[in-house]
Scaffold this motif. Structure first.
Motif, PDB file in Angstrom:
ATOM      1  N   ALA A 163       0.939  -1.181   0.001  1.00  0.00           N
ATOM      2  CA  ALA A 163       0.011  -0.123   0.073  1.00  0.00           C
ATOM      3  C   ALA A 163       0.889   1.118   0.024  1.00  0.00           C
ATOM      4  O   ALA A 163       2.099   1.203   0.267  1.00  0.00           O
ATOM      5  N   SER A 164       0.263   2.264  -0.234  1.00  0.00           N
ATOM      6  CA  SER A 164       1.020   3.689  -0.590  1.00  0.00           C
ATOM      7  C   SER A 164       1.056   4.589   0.759  1.00  0.00           C
ATOM      8  O   SER A 164       1.012   5.669   1.022  1.00  0.00           O
ATOM      9  N   GLN A 165       0.408   3.596   1.926  1.00  0.00           N
ATOM     10  CA  GLN A 165       0.551   4.552   3.085  1.00  0.00           C
ATOM     11  C   GLN A 165       1.228   3.350   4.017  1.00  0.00           C
ATOM     12  O   GLN A 165       1.230   2.047   3.960  1.00  0.00           O
ATOM     13  N   SER A 166       1.872   3.844   5.109  1.00  0.00           N
ATOM     14  CA  SER A 166       2.464   3.010   6.061  1.00  0.00           C
ATOM     15  C   SER A 166       1.323   2.358   6.844  1.00  0.00           C
ATOM     16  O   SER A 166       0.126   2.538   6.737  1.00  0.00           O
ATOM     17  N   LEU A 167       1.605   1.162   7.352  1.00  0.00           N
ATOM     18  CA  LEU A 167       0.678   0.071   7.861  1.00  0.00           C
ATOM     19  C   LEU A 167       1.011  -0.757   8.939  1.00  0.00           C
ATOM     20  O   LEU A 167       2.198  -1.075   9.096  1.00  0.00           O
ATOM     21  N   SER A 168      -0.037  -0.737  10.176  1.00  0.00           N
ATOM     22  CA  SER A 168       0.350  -1.489  11.234  1.00  0.00           C
ATOM     23  C   SER A 168      -0.543  -2.794  10.988  1.00  0.00           C
ATOM     24  O   SER A 168      -1.722  -2.655  11.005  1.00  0.00           O
ATOM     25  N   THR A 169      -0.137  -3.966  11.371  1.00  0.00           N
ATOM     26  CA  THR A 169      -1.023  -5.120  11.242  1.00  0.00           C
ATOM     27  C   THR A 169      -0.539  -6.328  12.284  1.00  0.00           C
ATOM     28  O   THR A 169       0.416  -6.300  12.427  1.00  0.00           O
ATOM     29  N   TYR A 170      -1.493  -6.906  12.656  1.00  0.00           N
ATOM     30  CA  TYR A 170      -1.283  -8.050  13.543  1.00  0.00           C
ATOM     31  C   TYR A 170      -0.972  -9.301  12.630  1.00  0.00           C
ATOM     32  O   TYR A 170      -1.398  -9.615  11.537  1.00  0.00           O
ATOM     33  N   VAL A 171       0.501  -9.796  12.933  1.00  0.00           N
ATOM     34  CA  VAL A 171       1.023 -11.022  11.942  1.00  0.00           C
ATOM     35  C   VAL A 171       0.477 -12.448  12.730  1.00  0.00           C
ATOM     36  O   VAL A 171       0.582 -12.442  13.973  1.00  0.00           O
ATOM     37  N   ARG A 172      -0.014 -13.372  11.794  1.00  0.00           N
ATOM     38  CA  ARG A 172      -0.436 -14.474  12.274  1.00  0.00           C
ATOM     39  C   ARG A 172       0.354 -15.802  11.723  1.00  0.00           C
ATOM     40  O   ARG A 172       0.281 -15.887  10.581  1.00  0.00           O
ATOM     41  N   VAL A 173       1.163 -16.494  12.491  1.00  0.00           N
ATOM     42  CA  VAL A 173       1.997 -17.777  11.702  1.00  0.00           C
ATOM     43  C   VAL A 173       1.777 -19.106  12.619  1.00  0.00           C
ATOM     44  O   VAL A 173       1.876 -19.076  13.637  1.00  0.00           O
ATOM     45  N   PRO A 174       1.437 -19.940  11.916  1.00  0.00           N
ATOM     46  CA  PRO A 174       1.407 -21.355  12.583  1.00  0.00           C
ATOM     47  C   PRO A 174       2.803 -21.830  13.045  1.00  0.00           C
ATOM     48  O   PRO A 174       3.849 -21.712  12.401  1.00  0.00           O
ATOM     49  N   VAL A 175       2.588 -22.293  14.275  1.00  0.00           N
ATOM     50  CA  VAL A 175       3.925 -22.882  14.971  1.00  0.00           C
ATOM     51  C   VAL A 175       3.518 -24.270  15.757  1.00  0.00           C
ATOM     52  O   VAL A 175       2.636 -24.468  15.947  1.00  0.00           O
ATOM     53  N   LYS A 176       4.814 -24.907  16.056  1.00  0.00           N
ATOM     54  CA  LYS A 176       4.397 -26.012  16.920  1.00  0.00           C
ATOM     55  C   LYS A 176       5.013 -25.903  18.267  1.00  0.00           C
ATOM     56  O   LYS A 176       4.571 -26.695  19.080  1.00  0.00           O
ATOM     57  N   GLY A 177       5.715 -24.973  18.570  1.00  0.00           N
ATOM     58  CA  GLY A 177       6.298 -24.953  19.931  1.00  0.00           C
ATOM     59  C   GLY A 177       5.377 -24.046  20.773  1.00  0.00           C
ATOM     60  O   GLY A 177       4.380 -23.952  20.494  1.00  0.00           O
ATOM     61  N   ALA A 178       5.772 -23.891  22.242  1.00  0.00           N
ATOM     62  CA  ALA A 178       5.012 -23.669  23.127  1.00  0.00           C
ATOM     63  C   ALA A 178       5.339 -22.185  23.676  1.00  0.00           C
ATOM     64  O   ALA A 178       4.551 -21.594  24.313  1.00  0.00           O
TER      65      ALA A 178
END
Lengths: 182, 285
Positions: free
Chosen positions: A94-109
Motif C-alpha cells: 500500500a502507499s501508506q505505512s501500515l500496522s498489522t497483526y501477524v499470525r503464523v502457525p507454529v508447533k512450539g510452546a
C-alpha cells in the motif's frame, strides 16, 4: 519481466466473464487455479530476489531464502513449523505505512519475537481450531498461531522480525513481564 | 468458563441457538447478532422459466426465507494481550473464529464452510446474516468494484417499476469489498467488509446477509452443462474467508475508517519466511 508476463497473461485470460463469475467448466476453473498459482510462485521468486537486493550485507544475502506460505489462511506453513529460528519479512504494497497483526502457525510452546532494533515484542499463542485442523488436504503439524503486532511497515517497503522458539529454561527465566512497547 | 469477550468496546457471546450476540454500550447501544443460515437450491427441468434450477449462472432458492442450522457444536473463548478469540463450531462443516484485536475498532469473522453436506440430495447456498437494531428503511449500499457505494432499495429498481418474480434473488447485488446500511434517525452506520467478491442483500430492515459458499446438484441450463458442485480431495470444496464488521456514528471519520479498513483487507502485506536456523539474532541484525 518474463515472470511478470505470466501474471499479465493470467489477468488477460481472466477478463473473460466465465473467469470473473465462475461459470466455466470445472476443468477450466482448475486450469485457472493452476495458472494463478504458477504466477504466485514466480511472483514470490521476484519479490525474494528484490528483497535480497535491498538487504544491506551483500556477502551473505545470497544464502537467505524468502518463502511465501500461501496457506496461512488455514494455518499451514512448513517453514514456520519446521524451524526453531526464522525471520518474518512483511512487504507492504500500500502507499501508506501500515500496522498489522501477524499470525503464523507454529508447533512450539513459547516464542520470542524481536524487531530490527532488538526490541522484544509482546506475543500471543492461540490454539488452531479443530475445524481448521481437519480441512481436507491440510498437511500441517502446527497447533498454535503465533501472533504479534508489526508496527508502521513503510509504504511500498518492508519490515523484518526475528522469531525464535524459547527453550524450556529460557521460558522459565523470562517470566518477568515484557516491557510494554510504548 | 469464560462466556464473554470483546475487549473494552464490545460484549460478545453465543446464545443457545449458536448465534453470536454482540452488545456495544461504547457504540451508541448498537446490538447485533450474527448467524449462519442456508437456502435450498431450486431444482427443475429448466424447460420453462419457473422451472429453472439454481446453478453457476443464477441464484434461485426454492424457499422464500433462509433456514437456520441446527446448533450441535460448542464454543471456546481465548483471551490474551493482543487478541481475544471466540472459536465457534455450529456443526460438522460450519464453524468460525470471531476476533477482536487490541487497539482495533472492528470485529473480524473468520468463517470456515464445507464440505457442504448434500447427502439429502438437496443443493445448499450458505449465507452469514448480521441482524441489528438499526432502522434502515429498506435501503442499503453496496460498492461498485471497490469504488463508489451504490444505494439499493429492497424490491425496487431506480429506473423502472419492478414486478419481482424472485423475492430473494431479485434483491441480491454484487459486493466486491463492502456492503453497508444506516439508521437515518439515530445517525448510525454498519458496514461489512469482505475479503472477496460475494452476493449480498438486506431482506429485512436492520439486516445484512452475504452468501459465502454454494453447492448445487443440477445444471441451470445456461450453457456450462455442469452443476455448481466443486470438489477437492474427493469431497466438497471447503471455503475459508473473512468479514470485518465496523459500525459507529454516521460521520466523515467513520467513512474514512471504513475506507481504510477496506484497503487494509484488500491490500494486505505479503509475508515471507526465511529459515535462519544457524544465524543468531545479532548476526542477522
Amino acid at each position: 519481466n518474463k515472470k511478470i508476463n505470466k501474471f499479465r497473461e493470467a489477468m488477460g485470460i481472466m477478463q473473460h466473464h466465465d473467469a470473473v463469475t465462475g461459470t466455466e467448466k470445472q476443468h477450466v476453473a482448475n486450469d485457472y487455479s493452476r495458472i494463478l498459482s504458477n504466477s504466485m510462485r514466480d511472483g514470490n521468486e521476484l519479490c525474494s530476489d528484490n528483497l535480497r537486493n535491498m538487504m544491506k550485507k551483500k556477502e551473505n544475502s545470497d544464502s537467505v531464502e524468502f518463502h511465501s506460505c500461501l496457506q496461512l489462511n488455514i494455518s499451514s506453513c512448513e517453514h514456520t513449523e519446521n524451524n526453531k529460528n526464522f525471520v518474518v519479512t512483511l512487504y507492504n504494497p500500500a502507499s501508506q505505512s501500515l500496522s498489522t497483526y501477524v499470525r503464523v502457525p507454529v508447533k512450539g510452546a513459547s516464542y520470542s519475537v524481536k524487531d530490527y532494533l532488538g526490541k522484544e515484542l509482546v506475543t500471543q499463542l492461540v490454539p488452531i481450531p479443530a475445524s481448521v485442523s481437519k480441512i481436507p488436504g491440510r498437511q500441517s503439524l502446527a497447533v498454535h498461531d503465533l501472533i504479534f503486532l508489526a508496527r508502521e511497515i513503510p509504504a511500498l517497503g518492508y519490515q523484518s522480525y526475528y522469531v525464535s522458539e524459547k527453550t524450556q529454561e529460557e521460558e522459565i527465566q523470562s517470566d518477568e513481564p515484557i516491557e510494554e512497547n510504548q | 468458563s469464560v462466556l464473554f469477550m470483546g475487549g473494552d468496546t464490545y460484549d460478545i457471546s453465543v446464545d443457545p441457538s449458536g448465534r453470536v450476540v454482540m452488545q456495544s454500550m461504547a457504540k451508541e447501544g448498537i446490538r447485533m447478532t450474527q448467524a449462519f443460515q442456508f437456502y435450498k437450491g431450486a431444482e427443475g427441468n429448466n424447460m420453462v422459466f419457473s422451472n429453472r434450477s439454481s446453478g453457476a449462472y443464477i441464484f434461485r432458492p426454492n424457499v422464500t426465507r433462509s433456514i437456520d442450522f441446527t446448533y450441535t457444536g460448542k464454543f471456546k473463548i481465548f483471551k490474551g494481550p493482543l487478541v481475544e478469540e471466540l472459536h465457534l463450531t455450529i456443526n460438522e462443516w460450519v464453524s468460525e473464529v470471531v476476533r477482536v484485536y487490541a487497539g482495533e475498532d472492528r470485529i473480524e469473522f473468520s468463517w470456515l464452510i464445507g464440505p457442504i453436506d448434500v447427502n439429502d440430495k438437496i443443493g445448499k447456498e450458505i449465507i452469514t446474516k448480521y441482524t441489528t437494531n438499526l432502522e434502515s428503511s429498506g435501503e442499503f449500499y453496496t460498492d461498485s468494484n471497490g469504488r463508489e457505494m451504490l444505494k439499493r432499495q429492497r424490491n425496487k429498481r431506480p429506473t423502472w417499476n419492478l414486478h419481482l418474480q424472485e423475492p430473494v434473488a431479485g434483491n441480491y447485488y454484487p459486493v466486491t469489498t463492502k456492503i453497508s446500511m444506516k439508521d437515518g434517525v439515530r445517525q448510525l452506520r454498519l458496514a461489512v467488509l469482505t475479503d472477496r467478491a460475494q452476493g449480498g442483500a438486506s431482506l429485512e430492515d436492520g439486516e445484512i446477509e452475504l452468501m459465502v459458499h454454494r453447492r448445487l446438484l443440477k445444471d441451470d441450463a445456461f450453457g456450462v452443462e455442469e452443476a455448481l458442485n466443486e470438489t477437492a480431495y474427493g469431497t466438497g470444496l471447503v471455503a475459508r474467508g473473512e468479514h470485518t464488521v465496523i459500525f459507529g456514528s454516521d460521520s466523515n471519520e467513520f467513512r474514512l475508517h471504513e475506507k481504510k479498513e477496506a484497503t487494509r483487507l484488500a491490500l494486505r502485506p505479503w509475508i515471507f519466511i526465511s529459515p535462519v536456523e544457524n544465524i543468531s539474532y545479532d548476526d542477522w541484525k
